[in-house]
Design an enzyme around this catalytic site. Structure first.
Site, short mmCIF file in Angstrom:
data_model
loop_
_atom_site.label_atom_id
_atom_site.label_comp_id
_atom_site.label_asym_id
_atom_site.label_seq_id
_atom_site.Cartn_x
_atom_site.Cartn_y
_atom_site.Cartn_z
N HIS A 153 6.29 47.80 17.35
CA HIS A 153 6.27 49.23 17.68
C HIS A 153 4.97 49.89 17.19
CE1 HIS A 153 8.02 52.79 19.18
NE2 HIS A 153 9.27 52.61 18.78
N ASP B 292 6.73 40.89 39.12
CA ASP B 292 6.73 39.69 39.96
C ASP B 292 5.50 38.85 39.61
OD1 ASP B 292 6.67 37.76 41.91
OD2 ASP B 292 6.57 39.15 43.59
#
Length: 445
Positions: free
Chosen positions: A162, A382
């Site tokens: 983070h 993708d």
């Protein structure tokens, strides 16, 4: 060795470095004040792809791995802080030391992971050391794993510190990586080229004060909880929106507003049943992406926060909760709308202070945290073999999960919502049996 871990038959670890060396001028990446505020928890994300189609279906596993490794190396050139080392709570030394990349085989079909009633088995697709030590892991700032299932499907997971970025940074990185993987010989430019300039908008504290900032940790404390997933279909979401429109002045409620309000309402109602008492006063914290007004290519932690307070049962009405959320959100947007750069940090800190004061001054209140990744293009990732069948959202696999944490995402068709919630076990038992919840939300396993 647990029965779950016995499913893993092999693990291989590699270090992937940026394709091009990071220029000297970018070697020292200063953390912004918001980067300094957040804890060092690793945010997990996993994408599941069924048996690979077209030209990839018959290629050996090592070819798939090499395809991902080469494209990862190239994209790290743009996301150079990911491959560096954290320097206390001050900066990242972008020294191109690389990221960890694990390759595993799991002796079960992908469906066995999906059909597990809670999320324990999902942890198999993440690097074990990271998922078991999300708050204390000392390896690379970004860690990846490619998992091969016995059915021929694969999962690609990433755990990001983070300190380096938020959910938006995460999503942008994954799509950028996939774009390069799909077009390895193309000079195509990704539409959102990253800039790690958060410290320009949110200047860091002085070096000697940086450790004090991290004590103001905005990542919540760990508690023993369980996580479970639900989905709200397009038709059910439309029905919830219609209820809000008919009963309030909010005529265009967003998916995030409606689903957050509904889950908050049901969580409060079921907690009342658990305690056999009147409603417990509660707070809803909602994270807000600040892009815009900040540029979309600004990476790092670029978020603010707002809260609503519910003290009485008459305030639990769905339309009323949505109206409160809309009012608070509009007030926050207005504060940032015409803000000068030097005003961004004071405004943001004031938002966190207000939320924190509500909690500190009302320590007996229940706190519910909401993070929405709705509209984030998670299902567009993708790598060349099609889009993912399923995406598991950040923090849903936190170990242990964060109490009363809700993460919202689009479903695969972009017309419904998938959600993950984490609660104490007794609260979850009541929540998952709530008839009103189950009228609109279906368990995903």
């Amino acid at each position: 060795m647990s029965s779950v871990s016995r499913l893993v038959s092999s693990v291989c670890k590699k270090i992937i470095k940026p394709y091009s060396p990071t220029p000297i001028s970018l070697r020292c990446h200063k953390l912004s004040y918001l980067d300094q505020m957040v804890g060092g928890i690793y945010l997990p994300l996993a994408l599941f792809y069924p048996k690979l189609s077209n030209t990839w279906s018959n290629k050996p596993n090592n070819v798939v791995s090499q395809h991902l490794e080469k494209s990862l190396s190239k994209v790290l050139t743009n996301y150079y802080p990911f491959a560096g080392k954290l320097n206390d709570n001050i900066s990242i030394d972008c020294n191109d030391s690389g990221v960890e990349f694990f390759i595993t085989k799991i002796n079960c079909p992908m469906s066995e992971i999906f059909n597990h009633p809670y999320f324990e088995k999902h942890n198999l697709v993440y690097p074990t050391e990271v998922i078991n030590n999300q708050y204390t892991y000392e390896g690379s700032l970004a860690v990846f794993q490619l998992t091969h299932f016995s059915c021929g499907g694969i999962a690609i997971s990433m755990c990001l510190s983070h300190k380096v970025g938020d959910g938006y940074t995460f999503g942008n990185f994954m799509n950028h990586w996939a774009t390069i993987a799909r077009n390895p010989l193309s000079s195509e430019i990704y539409p959102i080229s990253p800039k790690f300039d958060g410290s320009f908008y949110f200047p860091p504290t002085k070096d000697e004060d940086s450790s004090n900032v991290s004590n103001n940790n905005i990542v919540p404390q760990r508690e023993e909880c369980v996580s479970k997933g639900f989905s709200i279909s397009s038709s059910k979401l439309t029905a919830l929106k219609a209820r809000v429109i008919n009963e309030s002045k909010v005529q265009n409620p967003s998916d995030t507003e409606v689903v957050s309000a509904f889950l908050y309402q049901r969580a409060m109602a079921t907690k009342k049943l658990v305690n056999s008492s009147s409603i417990r006063p509660s707070l809803l914290h909602q994270a807000v992406n600040l892009r815009p007004p900040l540029p979309k290519n600004t990476m790092g932690n670029i978020c603010s926060l707002f809260s609503i307070l519910t003290k009485e049962e008459k305030e639990m009405d769905l339309a009323q909760v949505v109206s409160k959320l809309r009012k608070e959100k509009e007030e926050v947007k207005q504060k940032y709308k015409n803000a000068k750069i030097e005003e961004l940090l004071p405004i943001t800190l004031e938002q966190y202070r207000k939320a924190n004061d509500l909690l500190v001054n009302n320590s007996c209140y229940d706190l519910y945290r909401f993070s929405s990744l709705i509209t984030f293009p998670s299902y567009d990732v993708d790598f060349g073999w099609g889009k993912p069948e399923k995406v598991i959202s950040p923090l849903s696999t936190s170990n242990p999960p964060i109490k009363n944490m809700f993460v919202l995402m689009d479903d695969k068709n972009r017309d419904g919502v998938n959600l993950t919630c984490s609660m104490k076990k007794q609260d979850m038992l009541a929540f998952e049996r709530d008839e009103e919840l189950l009228r609109f939300a279906s368990p995903t396993s």
